[in-house]
Motif scaffolding. Structure first.
Motif, PDB file in Angstrom:
ATOM      1  N   HIS A  95      45.809  45.856  42.241  1.00  0.00           N
ATOM      2  CA  HIS A  95      44.329  45.645  41.477  1.00  0.00           C
ATOM      3  C   HIS A  95      43.071  45.612  42.115  1.00  0.00           C
ATOM      4  O   HIS A  95      42.053  45.526  41.589  1.00  0.00           O
ATOM      5  N   HIS A 140      38.229  43.860  41.801  1.00  0.00           N
ATOM      6  CA  HIS A 140      37.509  43.416  42.805  1.00  0.00           C
ATOM      7  C   HIS A 140      36.482  44.609  43.479  1.00  0.00           C
ATOM      8  O   HIS A 140      36.157  44.399  44.723  1.00  0.00           O
ATOM      9  N   ASP A 173      39.638  37.622  39.253  1.00  0.00           N
ATOM     10  CA  ASP A 173      40.947  37.578  38.873  1.00  0.00           C
ATOM     11  C   ASP A 173      41.264  36.787  37.486  1.00  0.00           C
ATOM     12  O   ASP A 173      42.177  37.279  36.504  1.00  0.00           O
TER      13      ASP A 173
HETATM   14 FE   FE2 Z   1      42.766  39.623  42.775  1.00  0.00          FE
END
Ligand code: FE2
Ligand code: FES
Length: 411
Positions: free
Chosen positions: A208, A213, A356
């Motif tokens: 991810h 990010h 997140d």
């Molecule tokens: Fe993360």
């Protein structure tokens, strides 16, 4: 880095390659089994020794999933002990604060007092009680042990194995890292709207990172020479698991980041020559080592790199509510430049962790829709696959009942 597609499924063929059911993240029945068969049975990290350095220092921790409050205290003899935070008289919670320092604990209801070792010392109007033996009514102790300065408890009155036995290979891997020297700490804490595993799983893969990010880490873990983030040195243990996150060799830090990197560890810093890492971490000293993720069952993780380590812990409140505690540790800064580096790291960690949170909560918000019944995992998400295998070994949600107890693991 050479890329062999689907390599880890061949290293760990016993885990299979099929999809994983979503039910464990939305089922109240599964949550109740986790409560009884995991959180009330296994060793759980509770604190660092540096949080209670002096005799009389204590902290109070609500362990909602285990339906208790824990009182952790350093005794006059220097020993750290944990107790259920509950009075022996009529069950009042003894300490209502988060922590502090004291010589003894006094219940606010009728004034019973306990010493730092949990022994009952004072009972007002004691002559009015019947057949009363003070020595039988101390605080209820909780099994406590310390590994590398991490204080763990086990709410099982008779833990089936010692902390060291429970940690096993992951302790072997991390022993030698200078946890005790990295005493500069910052922490964030939040209640998030998702199942604890949805949150925990996000940190078990780097897939991810290129998407969630992309603002914080535009080219740190992927780039021209490394199209997508990669885990390497994946090791799956009996309960725990670890892997190295590969760094992008072509990473170009911004001018500000470059200054922060020069004076300390930062989440996105690539390994350099001099290192605090023990030989068990990045043993070949490969230059594209980013950091080592160490996932300690059930709800803890330690990310280790040169100059900092950071931890996350996810405490279930209910099937779709979780307390997230994130902490990061480094050497205390010796000068203003190092202080700048620490502050840069603090801001970067905060931004990344908030990114997140977004996917965790949005994921949970649709999981119970029934539109999909399974998660599909790729090979680089094998740590998640292994985690659910270990979890099911404890929980027995899908196991045929044996002897009436669902065949839960004996831990
Ligand atoms: Fe993360
Ligand atoms: S409940 Fe604690 S003294 Fe009565």
């Amino acid at each position: 880095m050479k890329d062999t597609p689907r390599k880890w499924a061949t290293v760990y063929p016993e885990l299979g390659t099929g999809p994983l059911p979503i039910d464990p993240c939305i089922s109240p029945e599964h949550f109740e089994l986790e409560r009884e068969r995991v959180f009330r049975r296994v060793w759980l990290k509770l604190a660092r020794v540096e949080e209670i350095p002096k005799p009389g220092d204590y902290i109070v921790k609500e362990i909602t999933v285990a339906r208790t409050s824990v009182l952790l205290v350093r005794g006059k003899d220097g020993v750290i002990r944990a107790f259920h935070n509950m009075c022996s008289h009529r069950g009042n919670k003894i300490q209502w604060d988060d922590g502090g320092n004291c010589n003894s604990f006094e219940c606010k209801f009728h004034g019973w007092t306990y010493d730092l070792a949990g022994e009952l010392r004072g009972v007002p109007d004691i002559k009015e009680f019947f057949d009363f033996d003070k020595s039988q009514h101390g605080l209820t102790p909780i099994a406590t042990d310390v590994w590398q300065g991490f204080v763990f408890i086990n709410l099982n009155p008779k833990p089936a194995e010692t902390l060291r036995e429970f940690l096993g290979e992951i302790a072997d891997r991390l022993d030698g890292y200078p946890f005790e020297r990295y005493t500069q700490r910052f922490a964030y804490r939040a209640e998030i709207k998702c199942n604890w595993k949805v949150a925990y799983d996000a940190g078990s893969e780097a897939y991810h990172v290129a998407f969630v990010h992309k603002s914080s880490f535009p080219d740190t873990f992927s780039g021209k020479d490394l199209p997508l983030p990669r885990l390497d040195n994946i090791e799956l243990y009996r309960y725990h698991r670890s892997a190295d996150v590969v760094a992008n060799p072509g990473h170009e830090p911004t001018p500000v980041a470059a200054v922060a990197y020069r004076y300390g560890g930062v989440i996105a810093k690539r390994a350099t020559g001099a290192t605090d890492l023990p030989p068990t971490i990045n043993p070949t000293r490969r230059s594209d080592f980013g950091f080592s993720m160490n996932r300690i069952f059930p709800n803890y993780t330690i990310g280790v790199m040169d100059g900092i380590y950071y931890t996350h812990q996810f405490w279930p409140l209910s099937v779709d509510r979780t307390i997230w505690e994130g902490e990061a540790f480094a050497l205390p800064p010796a000068n203003a430049a190092e202080r700048f580096s620490r502050e840069y790291n603090r801001c970067m960690q905060r931004d990344v962790w908030r990114e997140d949170t977004g996917t965790m909560e949005h994921t949970q918000s649709v999981l119970a829709s029934g539109a999909k019944t399974h998660f599909i995992l790729q090979d680089q998400e094998i740590l998640i696959r292994h985690f659910y295998k270990v979890l099911e070994d404890f929980v027995g949600f899908y196991r045929k009942p044996e002897n009436g107890n669902g065949g839960a693991a004996n831990v």
